[in-house]
Write an enzyme that holds these catalytic residues in place. Structure first.
Site, short mmCIF file in Angstrom:
data_model
loop_
_atom_site.label_atom_id
_atom_site.label_comp_id
_atom_site.label_asym_id
_atom_site.label_seq_id
_atom_site.Cartn_x
_atom_site.Cartn_y
_atom_site.Cartn_z
N LYS A 83 0.82 -1.22 0.00
CA LYS A 83 0.00 0.00 0.00
C LYS A 83 0.85 1.26 0.00
CE LYS A 83 -4.16 1.77 2.21
NZ LYS A 83 -4.08 2.97 3.00
N GLY A 88 6.56 0.38 5.78
CA GLY A 88 7.45 -0.51 5.03
C GLY A 88 7.50 -0.17 3.56
N CYS A 89 6.36 0.17 2.99
CA CYS A 89 6.29 0.49 1.56
C CYS A 89 7.04 1.77 1.24
CB CYS A 89 4.82 0.59 1.13
SG CYS A 89 3.90 -0.94 1.46
N THR A 90 6.99 2.73 2.16
CA THR A 90 7.71 4.00 1.97
C THR A 90 9.21 3.77 2.05
OG1 THR A 90 5.84 5.26 2.82
CG2 THR A 90 7.99 6.34 2.86
N ALA A 93 10.36 2.17 -1.21
CA ALA A 93 10.37 3.12 -2.33
C ALA A 93 11.50 4.15 -2.17
CB ALA A 93 9.02 3.82 -2.43
#
Length: 190
Positions: A83, A88-90, A93
């Site tokens: 998401k 974690g996704c940030t 990225a």
């Protein structure tokens, strides 16, 4: 009066918490030996090193479309994440963004894929100054083509490095968001 949250709400919150805070140990890159891609008993595709990459059309956050086969002759990273704008996704990225000079020097094209729409992806790109496109996969078709599980509405964190020959070079079924960029870059240079 005691108010109890519904089971569906609890499951959704648990799924989101687990999916976006994963920091599991990365699976080592598999050998580059050719292996036929197989299907599990439930029909799920399992891609391995040496398998042809799925020839899917990636619908980007800006409305453009890229057919994966049109990138033959280039190495391509297709990475799935749960998401936009979650911890974690940030981190994952930002690692790719921060290593962008080395990624470009390695001749690597990068596409992040999740189930959010174009508006969410654009906001994520703008907020964190991401230099690569994000793929809109609201129906999970791209995830299915790569055999990536979708838990609830969130794709699992998995990555695929596609070689210049259009075949899977490396797969990561478990990804450490902090180490992802360095791991992928090492595999791209090998």
């Amino acid at each position: 009066m005691i108010v109890r949250p519904s089971l569906a709400l609890l499951l959704a919150l648990t799924s989101l918490t687990v999916a976006c805070n994963e920091t599991s140990t990365p699976t080592p890159a598999p050998s580059a030996t050719t292996a036929a891609h197989s299907s599990q008993g439930d029909g799920t595709v399992t891609l391995k090193a040496g398998d042809p990459a799925p020839d899917v059309t990636l619908k980007l956050h800006d409305g453009k479309e890229v057919k994966l086969s049109s990138l033959a002759g280039k190495q391509v990273l297709v990475y799935f994440y749960p998401k936009d704008d979650t911890p974690g996704c940030t981190v994952q990225a930002e690692g790719l963004r921060d290593g962008w000079t080395d990624i470009q020097a390695a001749g690597l094209e990068v596409f992040g894929v999740s189930t959010q729409g174009a508006e969410s992806h654009t906001a994520f790109i703008d907020k964190y100054k991401l230099p690569f496109p994000l793929v809109v996969d609201e129906d999970g078709a791209i995830a299915r083509a790569f055999g990536v599980p979708v838990r609830g509405v969130f794709a699992s964190r998995q990555s695929f490095l596609i070689g210049k020959d259009g075949k899977i070079k490396s797969t990561w079924r478990e990804v450490d968001p902090k180490e992802h960029a360095a791991t992928v870059l090492a595999a791209a240079k090998s």
